[in-house]
Design a protein around this motif. Structure first.
Motif, mmCIF file in Angstrom:
data_model
loop_
_atom_site.group_PDB
_atom_site.id
_atom_site.type_symbol
_atom_site.label_atom_id
_atom_site.label_comp_id
_atom_site.label_asym_id
_atom_site.label_seq_id
_atom_site.Cartn_x
_atom_site.Cartn_y
_atom_site.Cartn_z
ATOM 1 N N ASN A 125 0.844 -1.196 0.000
ATOM 2 C CA ASN A 125 0.000 0.000 0.000
ATOM 3 C C ASN A 125 0.880 1.247 0.000
ATOM 4 O O ASN A 125 1.646 1.467 0.937
ATOM 5 N N LEU A 126 0.757 2.057 -1.026
ATOM 6 C CA LEU A 126 1.551 3.275 -1.128
ATOM 7 C C LEU A 126 0.726 4.526 -0.910
ATOM 8 O O LEU A 126 1.255 5.566 -0.521
ATOM 9 N N PHE A 127 -0.564 4.464 -1.197
ATOM 10 C CA PHE A 127 -1.431 5.625 -1.068
ATOM 11 C C PHE A 127 -2.593 5.279 -0.148
ATOM 12 O O PHE A 127 -2.721 4.165 0.329
ATOM 13 N N GLY A 128 -3.466 6.243 0.040
ATOM 14 C CA GLY A 128 -4.637 6.026 0.867
ATOM 15 C C GLY A 128 -4.384 6.446 2.302
ATOM 16 O O GLY A 128 -3.253 6.605 2.750
ATOM 17 N N ASN A 131 -2.800 2.243 6.300
ATOM 18 C CA ASN A 131 -1.827 1.186 6.042
ATOM 19 C C ASN A 131 -0.804 1.524 4.965
ATOM 20 O O ASN A 131 -0.390 0.658 4.187
ATOM 21 N N ARG A 132 -0.374 2.766 4.906
ATOM 22 C CA ARG A 132 0.650 3.150 3.941
ATOM 23 C C ARG A 132 1.942 2.403 4.252
ATOM 24 O O ARG A 132 2.385 2.338 5.398
ATOM 25 N N GLY A 133 2.537 1.846 3.215
ATOM 26 C CA GLY A 133 3.809 1.166 3.371
ATOM 27 C C GLY A 133 3.715 -0.242 3.905
ATOM 28 O O GLY A 133 4.740 -0.874 4.149
ATOM 29 N N SER A 134 2.511 -0.764 4.073
ATOM 30 C CA SER A 134 2.371 -2.102 4.647
ATOM 31 C C SER A 134 1.764 -3.076 3.647
ATOM 32 O O SER A 134 1.154 -2.682 2.653
ATOM 33 N N THR A 135 1.942 -4.347 3.940
ATOM 34 C CA THR A 135 1.391 -5.428 3.131
ATOM 35 C C THR A 135 0.561 -6.315 4.051
ATOM 36 O O THR A 135 1.063 -6.780 5.069
ATOM 37 N N GLY A 136 -0.681 -6.540 3.717
ATOM 38 C CA GLY A 136 -1.550 -7.306 4.601
ATOM 39 C C GLY A 136 -2.114 -8.539 3.938
ATOM 40 O O GLY A 136 -1.630 -9.009 2.908
ATOM 41 N N THR A 137 -3.163 -9.073 4.535
ATOM 42 C CA THR A 137 -3.835 -10.270 4.049
ATOM 43 C C THR A 137 -5.192 -9.889 3.475
ATOM 44 O O THR A 137 -5.909 -9.074 4.060
ATOM 45 N N ASP A 138 -5.528 -10.459 2.332
ATOM 46 C CA ASP A 138 -6.803 -10.159 1.684
ATOM 47 C C ASP A 138 -7.907 -10.979 2.352
ATOM 48 O O ASP A 138 -8.090 -12.154 2.054
ATOM 49 N N MET A 139 -8.649 -10.342 3.269
ATOM 50 C CA MET A 139 -9.707 -11.045 3.983
ATOM 51 C C MET A 139 -10.847 -11.443 3.047
ATOM 52 O O MET A 139 -11.585 -12.395 3.326
ATOM 53 N N LEU A 512 9.219 -9.292 2.022
ATOM 54 C CA LEU A 512 9.940 -9.231 0.753
ATOM 55 C C LEU A 512 9.427 -8.067 -0.090
ATOM 56 O O LEU A 512 10.186 -7.453 -0.851
ATOM 57 N N GLN A 513 8.140 -7.764 0.053
ATOM 58 C CA GLN A 513 7.571 -6.644 -0.689
ATOM 59 C C GLN A 513 8.219 -5.331 -0.258
ATOM 60 O O GLN A 513 8.506 -4.464 -1.082
ATOM 61 N N GLN A 514 8.428 -5.144 1.039
ATOM 62 C CA GLN A 514 9.068 -3.917 1.521
ATOM 63 C C GLN A 514 10.546 -3.877 1.140
ATOM 64 O O GLN A 514 11.108 -2.806 0.914
#
Length: 789
Positions: A125-128, A131-139, A512-514
């Protein structure tokens, strides 16, 4: 803090409400269950008996007749610790809803499926506003009808489950019981758009002595648009929900074999087609011609569409057995998430400008394959446990090992999606407008491995005192080792009152995404487009800024709570917590040639104006209170169930760690705007007060959801966007028409509440309603039919 003002209200309600007693009572019908946060199987699942705070949400009502058609929004309206707000104008974050606990990042919550680690998404996530800068789980990659219950552990659990479990753990238990059911649903916003269609079916079939549950779901959610065409600061935007089509299938089964052996399997796949509107480009007479538009192609301006094709896969197989009195569980889990972009209704302005300079009309292709990325995770677990009834009043000893391999890759787009055809820093901007494609320099294919061992001992020293101790050692191939520990205990003061507390250390490995995400993109600041380079760790820009390799975040968690259960129908839990995180990984502020001159040559050579990167740069402290309470009682000829759930939290940045080369530039490394994204990632308070009344074939439900105030940073330095506290209401009515058929109708946010209006030149999405607290779409209505075969 809001706590002093809200706490008296919450305490006054304690005599009326209790933790999800009705939900826990449903779980008590199970023969033996394992609740997340403990390795011991229990004769019942009750949130007033656990050593740490755990909420157990049955999904049957939500799946059969709820007003939300996906898991993230269902939990958003149930759990006060859970936050998930649909974004708009946030590129890839529009296509996948991020979710988090206790106001922390989405990558600081670990998600399990049937107790097994679930993979995260490939997206960063880069915008919004969240959760900027984070990678989460698609619920939302799991269909609601496939889910038995969701257990939300509101406590750090890295010593039990490994990396990511700093804020807590969400365990999704899938159905495998026999019987068949189907749901058809329709919903839309009161504005007349966002039409939502749902068709879902579950069938549990008996196979020998076992059972296999199969769920198939199709969902089509239409685009919504809250743009105001009369606002000259906004322009011809598309602002609202992304258009989404999901096709999902899930299988979950368990098959007893000889003696005490069981084979179990879970498998699922979802294909998602999603499309969101990017920022509009101006037409003739604007500064976007010829830099971002061609007069020959879109003389009145245009809105590019970011289209994503997302493929999510999950598979887990395991073998449970008993060896010399020890229960063993050997499992292999694999998950992957792949996302590919296609940008439509767009152009490459540099191609159009080159065509114009060559004597042509100034034309470019209107759609581009922009590339994408993928993430996969394979996890092998071997877990062993045994209950010793005579040891220290009853002890459960567990130990085990885990091996995990993760892979991440970026795929370049077609040449035209990123090409600068008319020359660097000249004429038209390179790449497809709306979302420039990934370039060959961005391409990566990285992997890493981790190994872990753990031990857990839970003992009931006396009938009143229970203690659990856990320790875990984990080694990563790319940054080293980490050891974490946890100590939790509960003391039964009386039959009705339980005291509980926990202290633990935790960690989160950099994703790894970060570590390796790389992209050049267009951002809009106060309505003006800016070219930005997000530079991966270890590349030229972070090295020039003296940024060291990313390392793990470390945390210390403390919880102290009280549960009260004066009767089978009434119960209460109150828990205080503190989470300290050291070396937290964040996306830096924007560095430019002006605010950090050493980077000027690099930025100019890349044709960009700003850059950002990931860095272990801050320490944070999160303090909060969780309160849950519910009551069930006879009222007239029917039954009234009431519940209250409240979360109050405050996150504070307690220190900034700037690399040596950035000493004195701390205000750029963490600008006041970025600080507020971290400190107020969610509302400071959130509460749900629900009433359900059942009589005969009819059930009515009302939910009042309160979202506390929230402050976000503006683009103008020193200015803030202050969002007032807002309260919405959901209403629903269900009629059990026949023993098999159930019909439900209702509305969400029925009073059409929206966030506080702001200056669109200062908001993150460029609109006067930003995607904070609960979203910007307003009221919606729904109808569902549920049939049990």
């Amino acid at each position: 803090m809001a706590a002093p003002r809200l706490l008296p209200v919450a305490l006054a309600a304690l005599s009326l409400f209790g933790t999800a007693a009705a939900l826990a009572q449903e779980a008590s019908s199970l023969e033996r269950v394992t609740v997340v946060g403990s390795r011991k199987t229990l004769p019942a699942a009750s949130s007033t008996d656990t050593l740490v705070p755990v909420d157990i949400y049955s999904m049957s009502k939500a799946a059969e007749g709820g007003g939300q058609f996906d898991l993230a929004q269902t939990l958003q309206n149930l759990s006060p610790s859970f936050n998930s707000t649909r974004q708009t104008g946030a590129d890839g974050a529009d296509l996948i809803d991020s979710a988090a606990l206790r106001g922390l990042g989405s990558d600081q919550t670990l998600v399990l499926v049937n107790g097994k680690r679930r993979h995260t998404v490939a997206l960063v996530n880069l915008f919004g506003a969240r959760n900027r800068g984070s990678t989460g789980t698609d619920m939302n990659s799991l269909p609601l009808l496939a889910i038995e219950n969701v257990q939300v552990l509101r406590d750090g659990a890295a010593a039990q489950y490994g990396s990511d479990a700093i804020a807590g753990v969400i365990n999704i238990q899938l159905k495998k019981r026999t019987g068949c059911e189907a749901v058809a649903g329709y919903g839309q916003y009161s504005a007349g758009d966002g039409k939502n269609y749902l068709a879902s079916a579950y069938c549990g079939i008996k196979l020998g002595d076992g059972s296999l549950g199969i769920t198939g779901e199709w969902q089509d959610r239409g685009r919504s648009n809250r743009n105001d065409p009369n606002d000259e600061n906004v322009g011809p935007r598309t602002i609202g929900d992304t258009a989404v089509t999901n096709k999902t299938v899930y299988l979950n089964g368990e098959f007893p074999l000889a003696a005490q052996n069981k084979l179990y399997v879970t498998a699922g796949a979802q294909n998602r087609d999603a499309s969101s509107g990017a920022w509009a480009r101006g037409g003739v007479g604007s500064s976007d011609v010829p830099s971002r538009n061609s007069a020959a192609m879109y003389p009145d301006g245009f809105v590019p569409f970011i289209n994503g094709k997302i493929e999510d896969r999950y598979f887990s197989i395991g073998w449970k057995s008993a060896i010399a009195g020890w229960d063993t569980d050997l499992s292999q889990t694999y998950g992957s998430n792949k996302m590919r972009y296609n940008i439509s209704n767009t152009l490459n302005a540099s191609i159009a400008n080159k065509d114009l300079l060559a004597g042509g009309a100034g034309l470019s292709p209107t759609s581009f394959d922009a590339g994408g990325f993928g993430f996969s995770q394979a996890t092998t677990n071997f877990d062993v446990s045994r209950f010793f009834p005579e040891l220290l009043g009853g002890s459960n000893i567990a130990f085990g090992a885990e091996y995990r391999k993760e892979k991440y890759d970026i795929v370049a787009g077609e040449l035209g999606s990123y090409q600068d055809a008319d020359g660097l820093n000249f004429g038209g901007i390179a790449g497809s407008q709306g979302f420039p494609g990934f370039q060959p320099v961005d391409v990566t294919n990285r992997s890493r491995k981790s190994q872990a061992i753990y031990a857990d001992w839970e003992a009931s020293f006396t009938p009143s005192l229970t203690v659990d101790a856990a320790i875990r050692a984990e080694h990563y191939s790319d940054f080293g080792s980490e050891t974490t520990a946890k100590l939790a205990g509960s003391y039964k003061v009386s039959k009705e009152v339980l005291l509980r507390g926990a202290a633990s250390t935790g960690f989160r490995a950099p994703s790894l995404q970060q570590l390796y995400f790389s992209s050049t993109f267009t951002d809009f600041i106060s309505g003006e487009p800016v070219q930005v380079k997000l530079a991966p760790n270890g590349s030229a820009i972070p090295q020039a800024a003296g940024v060291p390799p990313l390392k793990q975040e470390k945390s210390k968690n403390f919880t102290l709570g009280l549960t009260v259960k004066p009767s089978a129908d009434t119960s209460v839990t109150v828990d205080l917590y503190q989470i300290n995180i050291k070396d937290r990984i964040v996306l830096s502020g924007r560095f430019t040639a002006d605010n950090y001159p050493p980077l000027a040559p690099l930025l100019n050579s890349l044709g960009v104006e700003q850059t950002a990167f990931f860095v272990n740069s801050i320490n944070t402290r999160t303090r909060g209170l969780d309160l849950t309470a519910s009551n069930r009682m006879k009222l007239g000829a029917g039954q009234l169930s009431t519940f209250l759930a409240l979360n109050i939290s405050r996150t504070t940045v307690t220190a900034i760690h700037a690399p040596a080369a950035l000493q004195g530039y701390e205000d750029v490394l963490l600008s006041s705007r970025e600080r507020l994204f971290i400190e107020q990632a969610g509302p400071r308070a959130k509460a749900t007060l629900g009433f359900e009344y059942s009589q005969g074939a009819w059930t009515g439900e009302a939910k009042i959801i309160h979202f506390g105030k929230q402050t976000q940073g503006a683009f103008t330095e020193g200015m803030t966007l202050n969002y007032k506290a807002k309260t919405s209401m959901d209403l629903g009515m269900t009629w059990q028409a026949t023993p098999a058929l159930k019909l439900s109708v209702g509305g969400n946010n029925v009073f059409n509440v929206k966030p506080t209006r702001q200056d669109p030149l200062e908001t993150d999405n460029g609109f006067y309603y930003d995607s904070v607290q609960f979203g910007l779409n307003g009221a919606s209505y729904f109808a569902r039919a549920h049939y049990r075969f």
